[in-house]
Design an enzyme around this catalytic site. Structure first.
Site, PDB file in Angstrom:
ATOM      1  N   GLU A  72      69.840 119.170   9.616  1.00  0.00           N
ATOM      2  CA  GLU A  72      69.092 120.347   9.199  1.00  0.00           C
ATOM      3  C   GLU A  72      67.613 119.960   9.287  1.00  0.00           C
ATOM      4  O   GLU A  72      67.223 118.951   8.691  1.00  0.00           O
ATOM      5  CB  GLU A  72      69.450 120.640   7.738  1.00  0.00           C
ATOM      6  CG  GLU A  72      69.912 122.028   7.487  1.00  0.00           C
ATOM      7  CD  GLU A  72      70.175 122.251   6.013  1.00  0.00           C
ATOM      8  OE1 GLU A  72      69.481 123.071   5.445  1.00  0.00           O
ATOM      9  OE2 GLU A  72      71.069 121.572   5.453  1.00  0.00           O
ATOM     10  N   ARG A 110      79.914 108.187   3.233  1.00  0.00           N
ATOM     11  CA  ARG A 110      78.448 108.175   3.249  1.00  0.00           C
ATOM     12  C   ARG A 110      77.934 106.783   2.960  1.00  0.00           C
ATOM     13  O   ARG A 110      78.563 106.000   2.255  1.00  0.00           O
ATOM     14  CB  ARG A 110      77.898 109.120   2.170  1.00  0.00           C
ATOM     15  CG  ARG A 110      78.013 110.571   2.526  1.00  0.00           C
ATOM     16  CD  ARG A 110      77.541 111.428   1.370  1.00  0.00           C
ATOM     17  NE  ARG A 110      76.096 111.616   1.366  1.00  0.00           N
ATOM     18  CZ  ARG A 110      75.484 112.598   2.024  1.00  0.00           C
ATOM     19  NH1 ARG A 110      76.176 113.451   2.742  1.00  0.00           N
ATOM     20  NH2 ARG A 110      74.183 112.741   1.949  1.00  0.00           N
ATOM     21  N   LYS A 168      67.981 114.221   0.352  1.00  0.00           N
ATOM     22  CA  LYS A 168      66.709 114.877   0.705  1.00  0.00           C
ATOM     23  C   LYS A 168      66.018 115.474  -0.498  1.00  0.00           C
ATOM     24  O   LYS A 168      64.808 115.462  -0.587  1.00  0.00           O
ATOM     25  CB  LYS A 168      67.003 116.031   1.656  1.00  0.00           C
ATOM     26  CG  LYS A 168      67.317 115.602   3.046  1.00  0.00           C
ATOM     27  CD  LYS A 168      67.796 116.823   3.804  1.00  0.00           C
ATOM     28  CE  LYS A 168      68.198 116.436   5.202  1.00  0.00           C
ATOM     29  NZ  LYS A 168      68.881 117.540   5.850  1.00  0.00           N
TER      30      LYS A 168
END
Ligand code: ATP
Ligand code: MG
Length: 552
Positions: free
Chosen positions: A31, A259, A269
């Site tokens: 993104e 992850r 983020k």
């Protein structure tokens, strides 16, 4: 480091052998709403390395279907970071380029009776979908006719309704134990300008609808993502199965991996943005940030990041790795590549009383004792030198002290033996200068062996030395303890994460370039910072020379 096998590669190999796919095509779908961090590096490396292993390729696709957060600034930064890691995407696409196609697929679902326009508020919908209360509740709008849905959806597109007033939902199963299958929203109204589409749209597809479609349009064979998307997979498959996108060459499947987290830092983020916005760091490229721009500025090499990521392996389980492990890969990468030069971080003046005033001689020094290919340079010697305060003590305390002390002789690296004859102190008793003599017979390379010095230390010649600022970093968060483990990360910030000190580097570094890597002799690995000016060069400590890490 060669990437060895992992469970994703095993799946790919089986898929090729069984004929499910003819080639391997992956994508990295960031993104564009922030800078990439080291967790993204795991995704990037996995996407590119697995496809490469089978002669396939990888697309970069900006997931810019949410108009509220995306910025072009991040698009450029993300491309730069991926290139820096050594990868070139075969194609660069934007999720928003598929808005027309997505819209058509939404119409198709409506026509199939598989999507409906809903008037429920977000709160009401959440309450009806709640999986903790047993079966979900069907919306009173669930059974609108195809014609009515087509008309309402068209009106949504035309901008007749306000944000949140209506949504388009997939008609799947309100009894499913998986909340994602309980008639998820696939389109929502957002009256906001899009960074690429301008004001063309006021309805935007949701990630869970747009993503599988994009994968299908691009012929992605293996859609790799982190493990939190695990329970979105049934919806991914539902979209692929019901939108008439499966062809002979395109039938995407999603696979998840764990992850990557780094101890004593934050990767999400949201947190990184909070640190920047609250000015706790100087920006996304602050050297303490776990962003790729931050690591790069600190001097961590792409090679080290890659080897580090590959060494952590790949499984479906999230992993938290100690940051010191990354340092091992930095040292490994730079030990033969970086010039080994003198920097004096805590300068102590030395005057060589028997050396002529005004004379400077230039001596040969190898750039890297373990790698002759890096050649040699000249280092200066004169009456005025700096050594490190840590290399001097007034009275030699014991045999283990292998540095300078009063009446003790040491070798100055690449130069001469010097012997301290006296110390000069200020009114508070602090040593501000030391007096020493040198022995011209002991010149480096002369083969002199009549006496053994009390160790070897490094120095810089004072009149040619270049003023330098050294920035020393520690982890952003204080190491976890019983007391701080439940604190918000903003309250766990390490007060010592940045130390700035001023000293000197040898004259050979006066023409250094931003990003150059050095091993400062007996100090650590450093890189030249962009804040350097003509008066003062700034160096960032990349890591120490040796690991001080003790495994718990
Ligand atoms: P964050 O949680 O930090 O906000 P994100 O997952 O929302 O990150 P995206 O830009 O959507 O960020 O991520 C692009 C890809 O990178 C996704 O496929 C995601 O699964 C993967 N990714 C993000 N963070 C990690 C991580 N820590 N470890 C492994 N993969 C990650
Ligand atoms: Mg995401």
């Amino acid at each position: 480091m060669e990437e060895t096998s992992n469970f994703i590669k095993t799946i790919m190999k089986e898929d090729l052998e069984s004929g499910r796919v003819k080639e391997i095509i992956t994508r990295f779908p960031p993104e564009p709403n922030a800078y990439l961090h080291i967790g993204h590096a795991r995704a990037i490396i996995t996407d590119f390395e697995t496809a490469k292993a089978f002669g396939g390729y990888t697309n970069l696709r900006f997931d810019d279907t949410n108009p509220t957060k995306e910025k072009s600034e991040f698009v450029d930064a993300i491309i730069k970071d991926i290139n820096w890691l050594g990868y070139t995407p075969k194609n660069v696409y934007y999720g928003s380029d598929y808005f027309d196609a997505d819209y058509e697929k939404a119409i198709l679902l409506i026509k199939k009776g598989l999507a409906y326009v809903d008037d429920l508020s977000q709160e009401e919908m959440a309450r009806q979908r709640d999986t903790t209360q047993g079966d979900g509740i069907e919306s009173p709008y669930r059974n609108r006719s195809v014609e009515e849905n087509l008309r309402l959806f068209e009106e949504m597109r035309q901008g007749k309704y306000a944000d949140g007033e209506k949504t388009l939902r997939a008609k799947i199963d309100m009894k499913s134990p998986n909340v994602n299958m309980r008639d998820p929203v696939i389109y929502r109204i957002v009256h906001m300008e899009h960074h690429r589409q301008g004001n063309k749209w006021c309805i935007y597809p949701m990630y869970d609808f747009a993503h599988p479609l994009q994968d299908a349009f691009e012929g992605i064979t293996h859609s790799l993502c982190s493990i939190e998307y695990d329970n979105h997979r049934p919806l991914y498959d539902w979209v692929v199965d019901n939108c008439d996108v499966i062809t002979e060459t395109s039938h995407p499947h999603q696979y998840e991996f764990g992850r990557l987290n780094i101890a004593n830092t934050v990767l999400s983020k949201r947190y990184l943005r909070a640190l920047v916005d609250s000015k706790k760091v100087s920006g996304y490229d602050d050297c303490r940030m776990p962003t790729l721009v931050g690591f790069r500025r600190k001097g961590v090499t792409a090679e080290a990041i890659k080897n580090f990521i590959i060494s952590t392996g790949l499984s479906r389980i999230n992993s938290t790795i100690e940051p010191e492990i990354l340092d091992n890969f930095v040292r490994e990468d730079l030990k033969l590549k970086a010039n080994r030069v003198s920097a004096i971080l805590r300068p102590l003046k030395v005057t060589i009383t028997n050396y002529p005033e005004g004379q400077v001689e230039w001596l040969d020094a190898p750039n890297n004792l373990e790698n002759e290919e890096l050649g040699t340079r000249k280092v200066a010697f004169s009456k005025h030198l700096y050594i490190d305060q840590n290399d001097f003590i007034e009275e030699k305390p014991n045999k283990k002290w292998k540095r300078l002390a009063k009446d003790v002789e040491v070798r100055l690296m690449f130069a001469y033996f010097i012997k301290c004859t006296d110390v000069i102190k200020d009114e508070n008793g602090n040593i501000v200068e030391i007096l020493a003599t040198y022995d011209p017979e002991t010149k480096s390379g002369s083969g002199f062996d009549a006496r053994k010095p009390n160790g070897t230390i490094n120095y810089v010649e004072a009149t040619t030395a270049v003023p330098a600022e050294f920035r020393l970093f520690e982890s952003l968060l204080a190491p976890e303890t019983e007391e701080n483990k439940d604190l918000d990360f903003m309250e766990r910030l390490n007060p010592n994460s940045l130390t700035v000190i001023n000293g000197f580097v040898e004259s050979a570094l006066k023409d250094t370039n931003v990003g150059d890597h050095y091993q400062f002799l007996r100090e650590g690995f450093y890189a030249t910072d962009k804040d350097s000016t003509s008066d003062k060069i700034v160096f960032n400590r990349t890591c120490d020379l040796k690991s001080s890490f003790v495994a718990k």
